[in-house]
Scaffold this motif. Sequence first.
Motif, PDB file in Angstrom:
ATOM      1  N   PHE B 368       0.838  -1.203   0.000  1.00 39.30           N
ATOM      2  CA  PHE B 368       0.000   0.000   0.000  1.00 39.30           C
ATOM      3  C   PHE B 368       0.879   1.261   0.000  1.00 39.30           C
ATOM      4  O   PHE B 368       0.694   2.165  -0.815  1.00 39.30           O
ATOM      5  CB  PHE B 368      -0.911  -0.045   1.235  1.00 39.30           C
ATOM      6  N   LEU B 369       1.879   1.279   0.900  1.00 33.95           N
ATOM      7  CA  LEU B 369       2.755   2.455   0.973  1.00 33.95           C
ATOM      8  C   LEU B 369       3.557   2.617  -0.327  1.00 33.95           C
ATOM      9  O   LEU B 369       3.722   3.728  -0.831  1.00 33.95           O
ATOM     10  CB  LEU B 369       3.696   2.329   2.174  1.00 33.95           C
ATOM     11  N   ALA B 370       4.017   1.504  -0.860  1.00 31.71           N
ATOM     12  CA  ALA B 370       4.777   1.571  -2.114  1.00 31.71           C
ATOM     13  C   ALA B 370       3.898   2.107  -3.237  1.00 31.71           C
ATOM     14  O   ALA B 370       4.320   2.945  -4.038  1.00 31.71           O
ATOM     15  CB  ALA B 370       5.314   0.188  -2.469  1.00 31.71           C
ATOM     16  N   ALA B 371       2.643   1.638  -3.278  1.00 37.74           N
ATOM     17  CA  ALA B 371       1.711   2.118  -4.302  1.00 37.74           C
ATOM     18  C   ALA B 371       1.482   3.621  -4.152  1.00 37.74           C
ATOM     19  O   ALA B 371       1.405   4.351  -5.139  1.00 37.74           O
ATOM     20  CB  ALA B 371       0.391   1.354  -4.208  1.00 37.74           C
ATOM     21  N   LEU B 372       1.392   4.078  -2.892  1.00 36.28           N
ATOM     22  CA  LEU B 372       1.229   5.521  -2.667  1.00 36.28           C
ATOM     23  C   LEU B 372       2.425   6.289  -3.230  1.00 36.28           C
ATOM     24  O   LEU B 372       2.261   7.345  -3.849  1.00 36.28           O
ATOM     25  CB  LEU B 372       1.105   5.813  -1.167  1.00 36.28           C
ATOM     26  N   LEU B 373       3.628   5.765  -3.011  1.00 35.81           N
ATOM     27  CA  LEU B 373       4.828   6.437  -3.519  1.00 35.81           C
ATOM     28  C   LEU B 373       4.771   6.539  -5.044  1.00 35.81           C
ATOM     29  O   LEU B 373       5.043   7.596  -5.621  1.00 35.81           O
ATOM     30  CB  LEU B 373       6.077   5.660  -3.089  1.00 35.81           C
ATOM     31  N   PHE B 374       4.390   5.443  -5.691  1.00 34.17           N
ATOM     32  CA  PHE B 374       4.328   5.468  -7.150  1.00 34.17           C
ATOM     33  C   PHE B 374       3.213   6.396  -7.619  1.00 34.17           C
ATOM     34  O   PHE B 374       3.355   7.105  -8.616  1.00 34.17           O
ATOM     35  CB  PHE B 374       4.127   4.052  -7.702  1.00 34.17           C
ATOM     36  N   GLY B 375       2.101   6.402  -6.873  1.00 32.31           N
ATOM     37  CA  GLY B 375       1.013   7.332  -7.195  1.00 32.31           C
ATOM     38  C   GLY B 375       1.487   8.770  -7.072  1.00 32.31           C
ATOM     39  O   GLY B 375       1.164   9.633  -7.894  1.00 32.31           O
ATOM     40  N   PHE B 376       2.286   9.037  -6.055  1.00 36.88           N
ATOM     41  CA  PHE B 376       2.823  10.373  -5.827  1.00 36.88           C
ATOM     42  C   PHE B 376       3.699  10.807  -7.017  1.00 36.88           C
ATOM     43  O   PHE B 376       3.545  11.911  -7.548  1.00 36.88           O
ATOM     44  CB  PHE B 376       3.641  10.368  -4.537  1.00 36.88           C
ATOM     45  N   ALA B 377       4.586   9.885  -7.442  1.00 38.69           N
ATOM     46  CA  ALA B 377       5.459  10.216  -8.571  1.00 38.69           C
ATOM     47  C   ALA B 377       4.634  10.510  -9.822  1.00 38.69           C
ATOM     48  O   ALA B 377       4.923  11.441 -10.579  1.00 38.69           O
ATOM     49  CB  ALA B 377       6.425   9.067  -8.825  1.00 38.69           C
ATOM     50  N   ASP B 378       3.600   9.718 -10.004  1.00 35.36           N
ATOM     51  CA  ASP B 378       2.735   9.865 -11.171  1.00 35.36           C
ATOM     52  C   ASP B 378       2.035  11.223 -11.143  1.00 35.36           C
ATOM     53  O   ASP B 378       2.007  11.978 -12.120  1.00 35.36           O
ATOM     54  CB  ASP B 378       1.698   8.720 -11.147  1.00 35.36           C
ATOM     55  N   ASN B 379       1.485  11.555  -9.958  1.00 38.62           N
ATOM     56  CA  ASN B 379       0.751  12.807  -9.824  1.00 38.62           C
ATOM     57  C   ASN B 379       1.684  14.005  -9.945  1.00 38.62           C
ATOM     58  O   ASN B 379       1.346  15.015 -10.565  1.00 38.62           O
ATOM     59  CB  ASN B 379       0.041  12.825  -8.464  1.00 38.62           C
ATOM     60  N   LEU B 380       2.861  13.864  -9.383  1.00 36.03           N
ATOM     61  CA  LEU B 380       3.828  14.945  -9.426  1.00 36.03           C
ATOM     62  C   LEU B 380       4.144  15.322 -10.869  1.00 36.03           C
ATOM     63  O   LEU B 380       4.175  16.488 -11.243  1.00 36.03           O
ATOM     64  CB  LEU B 380       5.106  14.494  -8.701  1.00 36.03           C
TER      65      LEU B 380
END
Lengths: 534, 428
Positions: B368-380
């Motif tokens: 879950f945390l890893a997915a959030l990190l990747f989501g963050f990179a994507d959104n950024l």
Amino acid sequence: MKLELRGITKTFGTFTANDHIDVVVEPGQIHCLLGENGAGKSTLMNVLYGLYEPTAGEILVDGKSVSFRGPGDAMAAGIGMVHQHFMLVPVFTVAENVALGAETTKAGGFLDLEATKARIREISERYGFNVDPDALVEDLPVGVQQRVEIIKALVREAKVLILDEPTAVLTPQETDELLDIMRQLKASGTSILFISHKLREVKAVSDTITVIRRGKVVGSADPSASTTELAALMVGRPVNLSLGKAPAQPGDTTFRIRGLTVLASNGQRVVDGLDLEIAEGEILAVAGVQGNGQTELTEAILGLHEHVSGSITLDGKELVGRSVKEVLRAGVGFVPEDRTEDGLVGSFSVAENLILDLYDQGPYARGLAMSPEKVARNAESRIQEFDIRTPSGATPAGALSGGNQQKVVMARELSRPLRLFVASQPTRGVDVGSIEFLHRRIVEERDKGVPVLIVSTELDEVVELADRIAVLYKGRVVGVVPQDTPRDVLGLMMAGVPAEEAATEQTTAEHTAAAATQSTDEGDAGEQPGSVQA
Amino acid sequence: MSTTLAPGTALPGTAISTLGWKIPVILGIVSVATLLFCGILGPDSSASFGISQSGDVFQIPELTLPGKATGIVLGLVMVAITVWSVMLRRQGRSIPAWATAVFVAAFVMAFLTAMVGGARLHEISLAGLLGGSVTLAVPLVFGSLSGVLCERVGVVNIAIEGQLLGGAFTAALVGSVTHSAMLGMLAAAVAGALVSMVLAVFSIKYLVNQVIVGVVLNVLVSGITGFFFTTLLQPDFEHLNTPPRLAEIDIPLLSAIPVIGPILFKQSIIGYAMYIAVFVVWVALFKTKWGLRVRAVGEHPQAADTLGINVNATRFWNVTLGGAIAGIGGSYFTLVAVDSFTKEISGGRGFIALAALIFGRWNPIGAFLAALLFGFADNLQSLVTIIGTPVPSQFMAMLPYLVTILAVAGLVGRSRGPAASGEPYVKE
């Protein structure tokens, strides 16, 4: 509980692994199944445990015929099994392993590990197992792992316990502890079916012995029968158990290891500052419990390890940092511990396997081409010389029996002029007949003036072959001792006790034992004093 | 020959180690690049970060950082950590996890400041950045949970991408036909489960290599949905590809908490389901009888078998359940994120979910945390492109994948998955 096997037959295709086997285990008895590797003992156990369906025959529990569709049924009938290769999940705790499949749960399917832990502590205390329910199984020594397996069976209220080659992985001390545990279990009414090929242990603990050879029951024996009788019954012909080799005539010391350190990929020091030397015409046997750095030591000599420091010299030449090919060309013969994985290409023919390390050299190769008739001719002479039982040189090596596969590996390694011979577990899983042959060949090589390094976890083999014995513990040499060192001293050294200390400890123990047990029966005369206890 | 036994003591002259120079080298490159591009060559203008959104009850003033100075300070912090890691490495040790975390945080902050400072608009909403990250992470989380369920039981699930895509397509079609988003979501779960069942049957019963079946399934689902999209959905767009949307459910008061309020308490039903699913899968795997058996099957199937556990049945049902969860994740694309299906709408997120699973070390919460990190990179990358940075958008589009590669290959080190993952279980 009385367990009876009646006319059990199990065939795989045209191969009959078990042929009308009858065995009766009386309640509260230790019944031994004695047989060589490949005699069909394990197949029989798997039938009994519901892992295999028997082709014919029936299993009776307390006189009633039962049929097991899987291990679950066998367990429900009160049969517990300790497999030769432990069936434990390494990353689970002891409690999780014991709970698995027989979980105590709270409402909603939540695990109640506390209840399981309490059961473990109770059993552990009752039999003096000394097992911590919270320990991770992968961190435990094998002896303790085995006790976890026994606890697993006891938690499931097993009335008959099957122990499949339980001592194969244990130190002599751990073996003695296990035999004690078996006696205690028997006293509390558990029947035990003990599968082994180690005569000493079988004699020490069994009430009845059934001997199996080539899938058939060939007789039964009393534990008081002599070792030679039992061995003859097991193998099917008289066996000469002692090698009777001449004393070594050591020459110059040509092989030296200095401060060898090998790191595993996780950074652990598996070999830790090790020093050894071997003279020409001498066999140095490395004893130790599996996993104390033996594998890495031999692999480092051959150049198979990446993280190596220290020095290995042969005839004054440094081997550390050389490629495997250079090491082989320097005259090192190497028999790996797992022949099917590392020693042979199973789908290649015997003839091809016999020249695996010389394929690019004359006379087998000329330029880019290979010379098949030279390869075939070489195979013929090796097959003859090493008595390899194979239909022909063109047979795939994987189709041969374990003993013959090992002969192929040995034949290949000994067919070059050697400056050093290294053999790891040279007779593991090999029938007694071939063991004799292989041992004689190793001694012959020594007598040619080659330094020989043998690594074996079988103490019998170490004592048999060695001129000197080096005991390895946690990647270090505990001590190098003469061949006639008592087994118990070696056993203590294998547990990390330094040589001098082990010797003194052993003499005191012997004195007390002698004083206390005047009435003890003789047991096995001719073995090391103090090794047999009633 | 006497040897004293004192395990663990180092011998002189044996300074060998299995630790590579990989991590110090990566840290070095990243910190020098940061110091150079975000610091010395960084923007002169300062960057503002909005913390509250305009409608929030509580207003927190925005944070303004000077562009160049921030880059230099953070870059120097990173260089210091690099130097420390080199020193530790020479003693044969690796740097502690908290230092890696500080390094990553410093890098993200320096990067953000430089991007925002150098953009046409020198302002970015932190709440929007984080909220959008969660939004983009939802399908990743569901996908990686599917991966956790499959790998924990010993089946490698490369078909997450296909399960997401199948779910997205089915949700759009069924949602449009029935005019019910809930039915669409349930149908997506069934579609994901069906894709999984194919994987399960071929890999468990017919022992086909799991990776190959997975890859083939991805191609198959992509082909089928593409075909029906062109022949069915596009011609009759109004009736077949206009699914109703799942409404956001706003929990009063709680959703007014700055920054985290909208993230946690203003979500669609799938968003809430995500939080619940992560927690439930974690509890089930590690606290229940079911989970113990599942993990045993993935670690040592033979041991499980000798204890009377049906290995292949456990595998089959777990893989199927995983597919259903990924299917729900797929429905997020067509029921929440956008309002219709288009070809390849999942856009490779199944593979990122696979990376999240490994980065999260096969643990639902980690994934879950890893997915959030990747989501963050994507959104950024999308936000930074919107505010207009000088960096070409194609480079920014690489960001999520770059982060994925660095995360999985570089910074996690060697992580250990279930021992029997990918190994078919055959009784002798």
